[in-house]
Scaffold this active site. Structure first.
Site, PDB file in Angstrom:
ATOM      1  N   GLU A  52      30.660  39.906  36.188  1.00  8.33           N
ATOM      2  CA  GLU A  52      30.239  38.566  36.587  1.00  8.33           C
ATOM      3  C   GLU A  52      29.304  37.902  35.570  1.00  8.33           C
ATOM      4  OE1 GLU A  52      31.339  36.887  39.028  1.00  8.33           O
ATOM      5  OE2 GLU A  52      32.047  38.249  40.593  1.00  8.33           O
ATOM      6  N   GLU A  86      37.108  45.256  42.377  1.00  3.84           N
ATOM      7  CA  GLU A  86      36.393  45.258  43.660  1.00  3.84           C
ATOM      8  C   GLU A  86      37.373  44.770  44.719  1.00  3.84           C
ATOM      9  OE1 GLU A  86      32.595  43.115  43.582  1.00  3.84           O
ATOM     10  OE2 GLU A  86      32.190  43.907  41.590  1.00  3.84           O
TER      11      GLU A  86
HETATM   12  C1  IPT Z   1      30.665  40.642  43.683  1.00  6.94           C
HETATM   13  C2  IPT Z   1      29.796  41.390  42.720  1.00  6.94           C
HETATM   14  O1  IPT Z   1      30.506  41.761  41.584  1.00  6.94           O
HETATM   15  C3  IPT Z   1      29.218  42.608  43.319  1.00  6.94           C
HETATM   16  O2  IPT Z   1      28.200  43.063  42.469  1.00  6.94           O
HETATM   17  C4  IPT Z   1      28.650  42.331  44.677  1.00  6.94           C
HETATM   18  O3  IPT Z   1      27.609  41.427  44.537  1.00  6.94           O
HETATM   19  C5  IPT Z   1      29.688  41.727  45.554  1.00  6.94           C
HETATM   20  O4  IPT Z   1      30.156  40.568  44.969  1.00  6.94           O
HETATM   21  C6  IPT Z   1      29.128  41.339  46.900  1.00  6.94           C
HETATM   22  O5  IPT Z   1      28.607  42.412  47.572  1.00  6.94           O
HETATM   23  S1  IPT Z   1      30.734  38.992  43.135  1.00  6.94           S
HETATM   24  C7  IPT Z   1      31.316  38.014  44.443  1.00  6.94           C
HETATM   25  C8  IPT Z   1      30.747  36.640  44.304  1.00  6.94           C
HETATM   26  C9  IPT Z   1      32.797  37.918  44.423  1.00  6.94           C
END
Ligand code: IPT
Length: 943
Positions: A409, A475
């Protein structure tokens, strides 16, 4: 500009990054690999002197008063300053490279002794992790400094040390320019938080060592080395046993350099990509069953001791996880030794996240055309590239690492191109990904296309487009609170397409701070801006205990798939490198919860192959509740399980002489009597006010029809359309409902109630008619017919809540268990007969929320009552009301209800992962408009 803000001064006198290793003084010790035994290694962990200053400018020349602190640690975990949780927003203005003028500083001091043996050689000091930057003084002389919290800093201190006692002073600042690169989603914690040690090195010692082992050939950058298999030296290694995550076979390479023996554990393996975009490990197509892992500990903060990491990895193994993304920075170097040994495919991510640029001008997004993003600024290029370099150089010799990640990010810019180019040029044996490349539609040199939280439909689009690079969900399935509920559906699609190489659940563990027995999160430390409980989004709890979501992921990731046709069970081996004969497959036929037949199979099935087995069982002609085939794959522990419904006719107990109970209408109530029971029905409210059976009152309050559930974290968006919260216009206000009875009549020994449910200020969302019949032995047959208003949002759940006296803690059921389960999160459970208690049903989510549901129920026995239905229903038994669970913000705020609440539900909507992931799939929403729900309540032991 202060030195720690100067991008030209991000380090001073730090050694060039080399591979991580520990030199030993003897071959035997090197082979044993216990670094504490090396005469050349001196661990400095322990109690250090410490002084904390709220502003670095207050640090005096001579510190008169010292406290004590444990190293490694984060000082906020010891009461200096407070933990600060923020996800995207920076905890200070976005004005790079400048950080607040009031910059807290921790000064650490340690005396250590060196004998002449050390003085005759070179001495180095290694810091494995210091947040945010350090200034090192040895015997009062500044040796050097370094930034990069999760990266290694090594200094040659030979010139500064003497025989006898020496002093080490380390000034650590809370913020520095590097902090702009460390805007990861975690508690912001400072200090020396990883191991610190000295190395005694031969004056001529080798600095860096590089080892490559593909599936055949080993190359070592030094000439003088030997290969060992265990303790046996191998003269010629022609056909090495290959390494993979399932069978992580390791050899030991010992490099001899003057007086030093330097061991490396080496696994032979090759990473490549097929023409179809598959990820190949040693030529075999592998799916990454992954999880994102932060260094986090409820008491130690960002310090993850070796044994702790090991225990975590063993738990991951138990959950069928084979891949870890080291979100969002490199962990301590020993982590990779553990991953080599225990067997994981690792996506190592470097220490870069600059997410907070997205919120610098209010709102949140990626205006990547703007040159404000530091990934586009030339003066930051070195700071970006050196973080890739320090990661790759430190960890390049590990077999477990299959992919490098350029951070998280951080927008997209030329500095990323520079990092990608550097990494690909340096290491051609692994893949490179960077999710931020999505901002330019991956039109850059990444080897793997990656996305986060993409919906299943969208990943299917990627799977079928012309880009033949592998597609990786870095993720997905946001596991916050009760969840994730969507892992199963993702994997149905991932298995379908070669190019979909898998993904990493967000994330491994809740990172909360345990204080006074309470798990705390953002806002509990009076942070000025924080992200509440977004740090509690692990698939395991902070103490690493499992929740339903953990077990669900285990079931989704499991390595067998079975199908049943008649008596023929087909078993597919989803392992990539393991013959299924290493496990035992146990099968059991259960009928109405009783095992009637079973057996064991040793399935000699090669990876990715299917075989059929004829199971020897005869099904009964009929049953009362249901018949199932239970499959369990047993190794050291149960590795996989499945259940198949068997085609056996279900015959209800039918009473030949059904006679009605007696009904007597008295003013506003109806008295119903029969064998040893007296019920009272309240006509005004259209429900029972009393159920006396065998002289005992079974109700503690009048039952009610309701739809509310305490929103889960994954309901955090939909809850505003469901309920009344701050915004009084948006919701159907299901949490503030009025139940209206239009009519209640007794007709031919049936009570018919017509009514509706409506949220405050809204038109009724449900109009219903309920018919109650009561039979002479006390059974109540309830039939609900309802229609939901067209414009209504889908319902959280729908069913009846019964309030029973508190003594009824224990109960029995036939349904999915023993752990809570939902319509989209049940693969970890089986239908069966279970006994439970309200205490066992409670799940301690950090922020209290809906929990404890059971699907596919047909029978619940509690408090002398037996709830049954022909069609499967959902139920839930709790000491806490939905209202209590909705309002509490921490588990210790929960107050037990005076009653036991028994929910008999037509349905409960699914869980999904919309806390960050896509919306709940429609098929899991309670969105039908015509509702028919029938069940019976009968005195126990009467039918
Ligand atoms: C995503 C982040 O990469 C991760 O670190 C964590 O913050 C997660 O979100 C939320 O728990 S970024 C998100 C805006 C898609």
């Amino acid at each position: 500009m202060r030195s720690y803000e100067d991008l030209n001064l991000i380090q001073m006198n730090r050694e060039p990054q080399r591979a991580y290793y520990i030199p030993y003084d003897t071959l035997e010790k090197a082979l044993e690999g216990n670094k504490e035994k090396s005469a050349y290694y001196k661990l400095l962990n322990g109690e250090w002197k410490f002084a904390y200053f709220e502003r670095d400018i207050d640090v005096p020349q001579v510190i008169a008063k010292w406290d004590k602190i444990n190293v490694p640690s984060n000082w906020q975990m010891y009461g200096y300053d407070v933990p600060y949780y923020t996800n995207i927003n920076y905890p200070y203005p976005v004005d790079p490279p400048y950080v607040p003028d009031d910059n807290p500083c921790g000064v650490y001091s340690l005396d250590f002794d060196l004998d002449n043996k050390w003085i005759d050689r070179d001495a180095y000091i290694v810091f494995e992790g210091v947040n945010s930057c350090l200034y090192l003084y040895v015997n009062d002389i500044l040796v050097g400094h370094s930034q990069g919290s999760h990266l290694q800093s090594e200094f040659n201190i030979s010139k500064y040390v003497k025989e006898g006692t020496n002093n080490l002073t380390v000034k650590v600042l809370k913020w520095c320019a590097g902090s702009y690169l460390e805007d990861q989603d975690f508690f912001r914690l400072s200090g020396i938080f990883r191991d610190v040690y000295l190395l005694s090195r031969d004056k001529n010692c080798v600095k860096d060592i590089e080892i490559h082992a593909d599936s055949k050939i080993l190359t070592v950058s030094e000439k003088d080395y030997a290969i060992y298999d265990g303790l046996n030296k191998i003269e010629k290694l022609d056909n090495p046993i290959l390494w993979n995550s399932e069978k992580p076979y390791l050899y030991t390479v010992i490099v001899k350099s003057f007086t030093e023996y330097i061991p490396f554990k080496v696994g032979f393996r090759e990473v490549s990509v097929s023409e179809r975009g598959e990820l190949l490990i040693n030529g075999v197509s592998v799916k990454l069953k992954g999880v994102n892992r932060h260094d986090t500990h409820p008491v130690l903060g960002h310090y993850a001791p070796y044994e702790y990491m090991k225990a975590e990895l063993l738990k991951m193994k138990e959950l069928n996880i084979n891949c870890i993304r080291t979100s969002h920075y490199p962990p301590a170097p020993e982590f990779f030794n553990l991953c080599d040994e225990i067997g994981f495919y690792v996506v190592e991510e470097t220490d870069i996240e600059t997410h907070g640029f997205g919120t610098r001008n209010t709102g949140c997004g990626y205006d990547i055309e703007s040159s404000d993003w530091i990934c586009k600024q030339k003066q930051w290029e070195n700071a970006f590239v050196e973080r890739a370099e320090r990661m790759v150089e430190r960890d390049k010799n590990h077999s477990c690492i299959i992919m490098w990640s350029m951070g998280n990010e951080s927008g997209y810019g030329s500095n990323h191109d520079a990092m990608i180019a550097w990494t690909k040029n340096r290491d051609k044996s692994r893949l490179v990904h960077y999710e931020g490349a999505s901002l330019i539609e991956d039109k850059c040199d990444v080897d793997v296309v990656s996305r986060m939280y993409t919906s299943i439909d969208k990943i299917e689009e990627h799977a079928t487009n012309a880009d033949m690079r592998p597609f990786f969900l870095c993720e997905y399935s946001h596991a916050m609170g009760n969840g994730p509920g969507d892992a199963w559906d993702y994997w149905q699609t991932i298995y379908k397409y070669p190019k979909l190489i898998g993904g990493c659940v967000w994330e491994w563990a809740d990172h909360t701070v345990l204080e006074d027995g309470v798990y705390k999160y953002g806002g509990d430390f009076r942070e000025i801006t924080h992200d509440g409980n977004f740090c509690c989004d692990g698939m395991v709890f902070a103490d690493r205990s499992f929740k339903a979501g953990s077990l669900e992921v285990k079931a989704v990731y499991q390595y067998i798939k079975t199908d049943l046709q008649g008596n023929e069970l087909s078993v597919t081996n989803l392992y990539d490198f393991t013959n299924l004969s290493e496990y035992k497959l146990i099968w059991k036929v259960q009928c109405d919860g009783q095992i009637i037949k079973g057996g064991e199979l040793i399935c000699d099935i090669e990876p990715h192959k299917t075989k059929k087995y004829l199971l020897d069982f005869i099904l009964p002609k009929s049953c009362k509740l249901g018949c199932y085939l239970d499959i369990s794959l047993m190794g050291e522990y149960e590795a996989a399980m499945e259940q198949h419904r068997l085609p056996v006719e279900i015959k209800e107990n039918t009473c030949t002489f059904i006679t009605s109970a007696e009904f007597i209408e008295e003013n506003n109530s109806i008295k119903i009597t029969g064998e040893n029971f007296t019920y009272l029905f309240n006509k005004h409210y259209g429900n029972f006010s009393s159920l006396i059976i065998d002289g005992e009152e079974r109700l503690a309050a009048m039952p009610k029809l309701s739809v509310w559930r305490a929103p889960t974290d994954n309901d955090r968006n939909i809850k505003y359309r469901w309920g009344l919260f701050e915004d009084n216009m948006r919701g159907e206000n299901f949490n503030r409902i009025f139940s209206k009875v239009y009519s209640c009549e007794l007709k031919e020994n049936k009570i018919i109630v017509n009514g509706s449910l409506a949220g405050i200020s809204r038109s009724p969302f449900l109009r219903f008619s309920i018919t109650y019949e009561v039979l002479s032995y006390g059974e109540i047959k309830l039939k609900l017919q309802g229609s939901v208003k067209d414009s209504s949002v889908y319902l959280p759940r729908l069913g009846f809540e019964f309030f029973m006296p508190k003594a009824n803690e224990e109960f029995k059921y036939y349904g999915m268990g023993p752990v809570e389960n939902y319509i989209d999160m049940y693969h970890h459970t089986k239908v069966g007969i279970y006994e439970s208690t309200t205490a066992k049903e409670y799940v301690p989510y950090i922020v209290p929320q809906e929990h404890g549901n059971h699907t596919k129920a047909k029978l619940v026995e509690i408090g002398g009552l037996k709830f049954t239905a022909e069609k499967e229903f959902d139920f839930n038994i709790s000491r806490y009301s939905s209202e209590t669970l909705t309002n509490a913000m921490h588990a210790d705020e929960l107050i037990e209800s005076d009653n036991i609440i028994v929910r008999i539900d037509y349905k409960n909507s699914g869980i999904g992962s919309n806390s960050c992931g896509p919306e709940l799939l429609e098929k899991y929403r309670l969105m039908e408009k015509d509702i028919k729900f029938e069940f019976s309540i009968a005195p126990m032991n009467k039918i």
